[in-house]
Motif scaffolding. Sequence first.
Motif: not given
Length: 259
Positions: A184-197, A121-122
Amino acid sequence: MTYETIRVEIEEGIATITLNRPEVLNALNSQVFNELAAAAKNLGEDEGVRGVILTGGEKVFAAGADIKQMASLNAVEVVKSIRPSRIAFNLIENLQKPVISAIAGYALGGGCELSLTTDVRIAADNAQFGLPEIKLGILPGGGGTQRLPRLIGAGKAKELIFSGDIINAEEALRIGLVNKVVSADQLMAEAKKMAKKFISKGAIALQLAKSCINEGLQVDLETGLQYEHKCFALLFATEDQKEGMQAFLEKRKPNFQGR
């Protein structure tokens, strides 16, 4: 498949499921649960999808169950109405791919319980979490009394469930309810970054690691260790294991193929 209460988008092996009932703060009802279940099943069978992100968008994750739908139900009707949520939550929890929830705004009641079915959860810094069912004369019926204690411990879970209090993102991070808090403005970017990892690793190893953790939480330590040992040995029959170890010896990045 066409959905009405959620959106599903796939990009670079990552599927994003977005709850799409903004007019009612993404309140969860039987249609939402049925569509979540269908999406989880379809994505689980899609070999092109390696990871999943579950979100409610930029303003709210899910403010809970649709109380208007629930208020007039009797006990027999409630048993029937709960079934779609249990099916959806179990399918998401046991999806053989990593699932990350990206949470902004309210994640209350069933919304909080939905987030508990994901692997990680992010939270955006504006996120708020709670299980306020006790204030309605009921208890969390979507797995909150079972998944939350397993995540944050029985004592803290009882405090949140007994009080119905709502906590902010920083407190959720402190008690282990979320893994990370970002703006809040980095939420999806962080989720995608973690998913790619996550999806850059061996898919079979990740699948079995998730299974070991999920299954191990339901059994005694010795049974869990035996299951882990079997899964560990099984991976030595995969091409990914050969590739991963050879790449290590050759000091290069592995090229996992999921087989």
